[in-house]
Design a protein around this motif. Structure first.
Motif, PDB file in Angstrom:
ATOM      1  N   TYR A 284      37.282  53.294  16.897  1.00  0.00           N
ATOM      2  CA  TYR A 284      38.154  53.961  17.247  1.00  0.00           C
ATOM      3  C   TYR A 284      38.813  54.502  18.152  1.00  0.00           C
ATOM      4  O   TYR A 284      40.189  54.992  18.449  1.00  0.00           O
ATOM      5  CB  TYR A 284      38.085  55.885  15.974  1.00  0.00           C
ATOM      6  N   ALA A 285      38.221  53.752  19.432  1.00  0.00           N
ATOM      7  CA  ALA A 285      38.087  53.905  20.707  1.00  0.00           C
ATOM      8  C   ALA A 285      39.380  52.777  21.142  1.00  0.00           C
ATOM      9  O   ALA A 285      39.785  53.451  21.966  1.00  0.00           O
ATOM     10  CB  ALA A 285      37.504  54.425  21.536  1.00  0.00           C
ATOM     11  N   ALA A 286      39.099  51.963  20.650  1.00  0.00           N
ATOM     12  CA  ALA A 286      40.680  50.652  20.520  1.00  0.00           C
ATOM     13  C   ALA A 286      41.024  51.312  19.643  1.00  0.00           C
ATOM     14  O   ALA A 286      42.544  50.486  20.042  1.00  0.00           O
ATOM     15  CB  ALA A 286      39.695  49.300  19.778  1.00  0.00           C
ATOM     16  N   ASP A 287      41.285  52.227  18.092  1.00  0.00           N
ATOM     17  CA  ASP A 287      42.772  51.662  17.784  1.00  0.00           C
ATOM     18  C   ASP A 287      43.650  52.814  18.200  1.00  0.00           C
ATOM     19  O   ASP A 287      44.744  52.353  18.596  1.00  0.00           O
ATOM     20  CB  ASP A 287      42.120  53.000  16.992  1.00  0.00           C
ATOM     21  N   LYS A 288      42.704  53.571  19.405  1.00  0.00           N
ATOM     22  CA  LYS A 288      43.492  54.650  20.060  1.00  0.00           C
ATOM     23  C   LYS A 288      45.064  53.866  21.371  1.00  0.00           C
ATOM     24  O   LYS A 288      45.762  53.984  21.167  1.00  0.00           O
ATOM     25  CB  LYS A 288      42.918  56.051  21.124  1.00  0.00           C
ATOM     26  N   HIS A 289      44.569  52.400  21.818  1.00  0.00           N
ATOM     27  CA  HIS A 289      45.285  51.804  22.186  1.00  0.00           C
ATOM     28  C   HIS A 289      45.835  51.331  21.966  1.00  0.00           C
ATOM     29  O   HIS A 289      46.961  50.627  22.313  1.00  0.00           O
ATOM     30  CB  HIS A 289      43.775  50.847  23.500  1.00  0.00           C
ATOM     31  N   ASP A 290      45.102  50.741  20.383  1.00  0.00           N
ATOM     32  CA  ASP A 290      46.595  49.625  19.616  1.00  0.00           C
ATOM     33  C   ASP A 290      47.762  50.254  19.144  1.00  0.00           C
ATOM     34  O   ASP A 290      48.608  50.088  19.415  1.00  0.00           O
ATOM     35  CB  ASP A 290      45.211  48.915  18.181  1.00  0.00           C
TER      36      ASP A 290
ATOM     37  N   PHE B  72      35.798  30.826  10.267  1.00  0.00           N
ATOM     38  CA  PHE B  72      35.368  32.854  10.899  1.00  0.00           C
ATOM     39  C   PHE B  72      37.127  33.837  10.311  1.00  0.00           C
ATOM     40  O   PHE B  72      37.757  33.226  10.064  1.00  0.00           O
ATOM     41  CB  PHE B  72      35.071  32.572  12.509  1.00  0.00           C
ATOM     42  N   ILE B  73      36.378  34.753   9.595  1.00  0.00           N
ATOM     43  CA  ILE B  73      37.396  35.932   8.909  1.00  0.00           C
ATOM     44  C   ILE B  73      37.785  37.184   9.751  1.00  0.00           C
ATOM     45  O   ILE B  73      36.611  37.094  10.280  1.00  0.00           O
ATOM     46  CB  ILE B  73      37.341  35.806   7.704  1.00  0.00           C
ATOM     47  N   ASP B  74      39.082  37.184  10.762  1.00  0.00           N
ATOM     48  CA  ASP B  74      39.084  37.943  10.782  1.00  0.00           C
ATOM     49  C   ASP B  74      39.678  39.602   9.702  1.00  0.00           C
ATOM     50  O   ASP B  74      40.637  39.180   9.023  1.00  0.00           O
ATOM     51  CB  ASP B  74      40.285  38.198  12.178  1.00  0.00           C
ATOM     52  N   ALA B  75      39.555  40.509   9.853  1.00  0.00           N
ATOM     53  CA  ALA B  75      39.267  41.546   8.641  1.00  0.00           C
ATOM     54  C   ALA B  75      41.373  41.887   8.704  1.00  0.00           C
ATOM     55  O   ALA B  75      41.674  42.140  10.095  1.00  0.00           O
ATOM     56  CB  ALA B  75      39.062  42.916   9.391  1.00  0.00           C
ATOM     57  N   PRO B  76      41.278  42.643   8.118  1.00  0.00           N
ATOM     58  CA  PRO B  76      42.499  43.090   7.917  1.00  0.00           C
ATOM     59  C   PRO B  76      42.976  43.824   9.406  1.00  0.00           C
ATOM     60  O   PRO B  76      42.656  45.824   9.561  1.00  0.00           O
ATOM     61  CB  PRO B  76      43.457  43.615   5.852  1.00  0.00           C
TER      62      PRO B  76
ATOM     63  N   ARG C  26      43.582  41.764  18.714  1.00  0.00           N
ATOM     64  CA  ARG C  26      43.195  43.374  18.336  1.00  0.00           C
ATOM     65  C   ARG C  26      41.652  43.053  17.845  1.00  0.00           C
ATOM     66  O   ARG C  26      41.440  42.321  16.740  1.00  0.00           O
ATOM     67  CB  ARG C  26      44.051  43.690  17.713  1.00  0.00           C
ATOM     68  N   LEU C  27      41.168  43.622  19.000  1.00  0.00           N
ATOM     69  CA  LEU C  27      39.849  43.961  19.009  1.00  0.00           C
ATOM     70  C   LEU C  27      39.567  44.323  17.385  1.00  0.00           C
ATOM     71  O   LEU C  27      38.867  44.138  16.493  1.00  0.00           O
ATOM     72  CB  LEU C  27      38.859  44.706  19.832  1.00  0.00           C
ATOM     73  N   PHE C  28      39.928  45.128  17.796  1.00  0.00           N
ATOM     74  CA  PHE C  28      40.413  46.351  16.074  1.00  0.00           C
ATOM     75  C   PHE C  28      41.239  46.496  15.367  1.00  0.00           C
ATOM     76  O   PHE C  28      42.378  46.915  16.328  1.00  0.00           O
ATOM     77  CB  PHE C  28      39.210  47.385  16.522  1.00  0.00           C
ATOM     78  N   ALA C  29      41.374  46.599  14.270  1.00  0.00           N
ATOM     79  CA  ALA C  29      42.522  47.010  13.441  1.00  0.00           C
ATOM     80  C   ALA C  29      42.605  48.582  13.608  1.00  0.00           C
ATOM     81  O   ALA C  29      41.734  49.678  14.335  1.00  0.00           O
ATOM     82  CB  ALA C  29      42.407  47.255  11.452  1.00  0.00           C
ATOM     83  N   ASP C  30      44.143  49.408  13.086  1.00  0.00           N
ATOM     84  CA  ASP C  30      44.478  50.520  13.510  1.00  0.00           C
ATOM     85  C   ASP C  30      44.010  51.129  12.635  1.00  0.00           C
ATOM     86  O   ASP C  30      44.871  51.904  10.973  1.00  0.00           O
ATOM     87  CB  ASP C  30      46.434  50.252  13.469  1.00  0.00           C
ATOM     88  N   ILE C  31      43.298  52.145  12.491  1.00  0.00           N
ATOM     89  CA  ILE C  31      42.466  52.493  11.157  1.00  0.00           C
ATOM     90  C   ILE C  31      42.408  53.966  11.346  1.00  0.00           C
ATOM     91  O   ILE C  31      41.681  54.222  12.252  1.00  0.00           O
ATOM     92  CB  ILE C  31      41.272  51.938  10.712  1.00  0.00           C
ATOM     93  N   ASP C  32      43.490  55.037  11.030  1.00  0.00           N
ATOM     94  CA  ASP C  32      43.992  56.169  11.004  1.00  0.00           C
ATOM     95  C   ASP C  32      42.293  56.883  10.213  1.00  0.00           C
ATOM     96  O   ASP C  32      41.552  57.681  10.415  1.00  0.00           O
ATOM     97  CB  ASP C  32      44.225  56.914  10.897  1.00  0.00           C
ATOM     98  N   HIS C  33      41.821  56.167   8.875  1.00  0.00           N
ATOM     99  CA  HIS C  33      40.934  56.391   8.070  1.00  0.00           C
ATOM    100  C   HIS C  33      40.078  55.427   7.559  1.00  0.00           C
ATOM    101  O   HIS C  33      40.987  54.564   7.160  1.00  0.00           O
ATOM    102  CB  HIS C  33      41.538  57.446   6.731  1.00  0.00           C
TER     103      HIS C  33
END
Length: 534
Positions: free
Chosen positions: A20-26, A155-159, A420-427
């Protein structure tokens, strides 16, 4: 960061700094950095290479690409996700007799850069063993412990993570935004994520004609949660019998998590199953009043205390008398190195963040979370809990830089795109509809019934569990506890094997443990692939 609501803290399983810290950047970036039309059709780039695994050369074909996932029911023709993968196929082998392993990290919502570049891909990034890796340039070397000797690898990247993207194909901006919100609601949750990965796997089997190959799932951290869900979907919705499920740094029942345990009063199990990792960490940093001669016999003693005297004291709650509380605190001091007065003041309940902050507090040092062998300067010496993870800070930059260079230079994929290391997840929807349930349960996520159902409906399914003694994100004894409480017949317990390592959450970050991990997993695949047995 540590100071997050419990659900978010649990979600940030793959990196200590948190998804969620990474998401803010995304969110400051464009929602998509690839034209929508390109997302609507599969992409691929083929290259070739050679890897030397424990002295043996293996020629392989690599495919970096995407598959497009669609909805179900009345939306079966509606594209929803462009899912990125990097696959490695050994050359000169009949596909139907070659095992194939689907590999993913956790998060939830993490890219699979860690297992790809640290564990089983043909190239491995070099990082310092238990200290901060110096800045670039980073070393990228032949991976002597790639799993390509035992299995083809996907190797699979999450949505939404890596090069994977959610697809909103509406032209009107307002409708497009609404469609993207609906996509996130459908996919960003335990069940939506599980169905997306299951659909990806069945599509992949068709595209590459691998339906008759021995099949394995390999998940790390939240990826183990996902594997339990996906295994059940594949077995009981898609008629795909798996040969094995390989779990690294497992969490199936979130009530075992030592993160934020104080926010869930009345549930004392996390303190019980987390104690052996505290003991291992204090042993590693020489913080015990009396240093044991060897780690593992010491841990067996601590495990026994945790399950008996310690668990009984916690269960007593306010009925615990002062004399017994003092006696238990003395034992905890012997096993953790924390001061008796601190343990009594904490009511014998020290969660992960508290332990990480306090163990080396005399030097204003914070202990790692993902790997407690790591340490770093405390951000706030007066804080109650740790405020960052020294292990994550120590190695993340190396992995990110190495993969961004490798995927473009060697795999010829990703030009003009952001990884992107992480998806843009709000919830993230942690409510889960377990097998046999009539509705999604509003409780701490527990996917033990999913894996149990997969094992019962496929009684030949084997499960291989791996974990590090120095992992406080998903403590090894919590995983052990979960497996010994699986709702399966006693006869199926023999299908579960256990391997523990002197490393942390990312077991492979310790090179000797990486070799052991490779050898154990390769042996497991060799014992279960059924090649030549029909």
């Amino acid at each position: 960061m540590r100071k997050l609501p419990l659900a978010i803290a649990l979600a940030a399983l793959t990196l200590g700094t948190g998804a969620y810290a990474a998401d803010k950047h995304d969110k400051d970036q464009k929602p998509d950095d690839k034209p929508e039309a390109a997302l609507l059709k599969p992409q691929s780039s083929e290259t070739s290479g050679t890897v030397k695994v424990e002295g043996k050369s293996i020629d392989y074909k690599a495919v970096a690409g995407t598959l497009v996932l669609h909805g179900s029911g009345d939306k079966e023709n509606e594209p929803q996700v462009s899912m990125f993968y990097a696959a490695y196929f050994k050359k000169g082998v009949e596909p139907g007799k070659r095992p194939i392993t689907f590999i993913y990290n956790g998060g939830p919502g993490s890219a699979t850069v860690w297992l790809h570049m640290g564990a089983f891909g043909p190239k491995r990034v070099v990082t310092s063993d238990d200290s901060h890796t110096p800045a670039a340039p980073y070393g990228l070397v032949n991976n002597d412990y790639s799993l390509l000797d035992a299995s083809d690898l996907v190797f699979i990247d999450a949505p939404g993570a890596g090069f994977s993207r959610l697809i909103a194909d509406e032209q009107d901006k307002g409708k497009r935004d609404e469609q993207m919100k609906e996509r996130k609601k459908q996919i960003y949750g335990v069940d939506g994520d599980g169905h997306a990965f299951a659909q990806f796997i069945t599509q992949f089997l068709s595209k590459y004609n691998r339906w008759n190959s021995p099949k394995y799932l390999f998940g790390e951290s939240y990826g183990t949660t996902r594997s339990a869900v996906v295994a059940n979907i594949l077995e009981n919705e898609d008629s795909v019998d798996l040969n094995g499920v390989i779990l690294l740094s497992q969490i199936l029942a979130f009530d075992t998590s030592i993160d934020g345990a104080a926010n869930n009063p009345g549930v004392d199990l996390p303190y019980v199953v987390g104690l052996p990792t505290y003991a291992a960490t204090a042993y590693y940093h020489h913080k015990l009043p009396q240093q044991p001669a060897a780690l593992e016999p010491f841990l067996r003693e601590v495990e026994q205390f945790a399950l008996t005297d310690y668990a009984s004291a916690l269960m007593a709650g306010s009925r615990l008398d002062d004399a017994r509380k003092q006696a238990v605190a003395q034992r905890l001091h012997q096993y953790t190195g924390l001061p008796v007065a601190y343990l009594v003041k904490a009511n014998l309940r020290v969660d992960g963040g508290m332990f990480e902050h306090e163990l080396q507090a005399d030097g204003d040092i914070t202990t790692g979370r993902l790997d407690t062998r790591f340490s770093g300067p405390s951000l706030d010496p007066l804080s109650k809990s740790s405020e960052y993870d020294p292990q994550s800070s120590a190695i993340s930059s190396a992995y990110v830089a190495a993969f961004n260079d490798y995927v473009r230079r060697d795999l010829k994929f990703g030009d003009g795109q952001s990884y992107r290391l992480f998806a843009d997840i709000d919830h993230w929807e942690f409510a889960h509809k377990a097998p046999g349930a009539t509705e999604s349960l509003q409780q701490s996520t527990n996917v033990m019934p999913d894996l149990a159902t997969a094992m019962k409906t496929n009684p030949n399914l084997r499960v291989s569990l791996h974990g590090g003694y120095y992992d406080l994100a998903t403590p090894y004894f919590a995983a052990d506890y979960e497996m010994h409480h699986m709702p399966i017949p006693a006869t199926l317990q023999k299908n579960i094997s256990y391997s523990w390592y002197p490393s942390g959450h990312m077991v492979y970050a310790h090179e000797d443990s990486l070799k052991q991990l490779h050898d154990n997993v390769a042996r497991f695949i060799g014992e279960t692939d059924n090649v030549g047995k029909h």
